[in-house]
Design an enzyme around this catalytic site. Structure first.
Site, short mmCIF file in Angstrom:
data_model
loop_
_atom_site.label_atom_id
_atom_site.label_comp_id
_atom_site.label_asym_id
_atom_site.label_seq_id
_atom_site.Cartn_x
_atom_site.Cartn_y
_atom_site.Cartn_z
N ASN A 238 0.86 -1.18 0.00
CA ASN A 238 0.00 0.00 0.00
C ASN A 238 0.90 1.23 0.00
OD1 ASN A 238 -1.77 2.08 0.49
ND2 ASN A 238 -2.91 1.02 2.10
N TYR B 53 -9.22 15.70 -3.91
CA TYR B 53 -8.52 15.12 -5.06
C TYR B 53 -7.78 16.21 -5.85
CZ TYR B 53 -8.02 11.83 -9.03
OH TYR B 53 -7.55 11.00 -10.03
#
Length: 250
Positions: A67, A161
């Site tokens: 990850n 984002y």
């Protein structure tokens, strides 16, 4: 004196199991001589499917689980791989791992802010920072950061984002200047609306109206640009952000 054996050259694609990441893995398998390292976080099945397609395209490859958010895990996974492959070098890196947690900023939970920033921005740091010294010693390297039209013009409902991708665009410009003397290029690719799992929930019919090209892009169209930036042909392009958005103003 024995000739110095040339190292096996590899390309690492983070978030390579699906969508644009998968398309990039397959394109690089077709266009380059790289051994393809397909990073995935949790979907091993999808990563193996990508590997199968990479092999069908005529390249060698392997899957690599970590990850990007977790610096220690990234460090450990890459170090373990490097120790097991002393005759190999990761020469190309595509920082593609990213997630969206859309919602109006006013109601955005802190977790939705942090997880999006962590994946795109800290993920870029964790992987690139581990590899950059080796690229500089190698005196050759290619880094391509997957950003977004949101990072350039901002998209309502995507303040997190947009912030993450905007930061990666700025980091791309700065890092490119630091490493250019060593033949390491750093560029960003900013897709608009591309047909992937990530955009499958969107109303394509409605959104097409705001795209001059009047359609969503294909993951393969993005992959071709990434492949070019990773090639030797792009050696004088660095610090750039290439838009692939069908003409959306950015």
């Amino acid at each position: 004196m024995a000739e110095k054996k040339e190292k096996k050259k590899c390309a690492l694609i983070t978030g390579g199991s699906r969508g644009i990441g998968r398309a990039v893995c397959i394109r690089l398998a077709k266009d380059s001589d790289y051994h393809i390292l397909i990073n995935y976080n949790s979907n091993k099945e999808a990563a193996l499917e990508t590997l199968k397609e990479v092999q069908q395209a005529g390249a060698s490859g392997e899957i690599m689980q970590f990850n990007v958010i977790d610096a220690e895990v990234v460090q450990s996974a890459l170090t373990t791989w490097e120790e097991a492959n002393p005759d190999a070098i990761i020469e190309a890196l595509v920082n593609n791992a990213g997630i969206t947690k859309d919602g109006l900023f006013m109601w955005m939970p802190k977790e939705d802010w942090s997880s999006v920033i962590n994946t795109s921005l800290n993920g870029f740091f964790n992987v690139t920072n581990h590899l950059i010294q080796k690229l500089l010693v190698n005196k050759y390297g290619r880094i391509v950061n997957m950003v977004s039209v949101s990072g350039l013009k901002g998209t309502p409902g995507q303040t997190n984002y947009s912030a993450a991708k905007g930061a990666v665009i700025a980091a791309t410009k700065a890092l490119a200047q630091e490493v250019a003397k060593r033949n390491v290029t750093v560029n960003a690719v900013a897709p608009g609306f591309i047909k992937t799992d990530m955009t499958s929930e969107l109303n394509e019919k409605e959104l097409k109206a705001m795209i001059p090209a009047n359609r969503f892009g294909e993951a393969e169209e993005v992959a071709h640009v990434v492949s070019f930036l990773i090639s030797k042909k792009a050696s004088y392009i660095t610090g750039e952000t290439i838009n692939i958005n069908g003409g959306i103003y950015s």
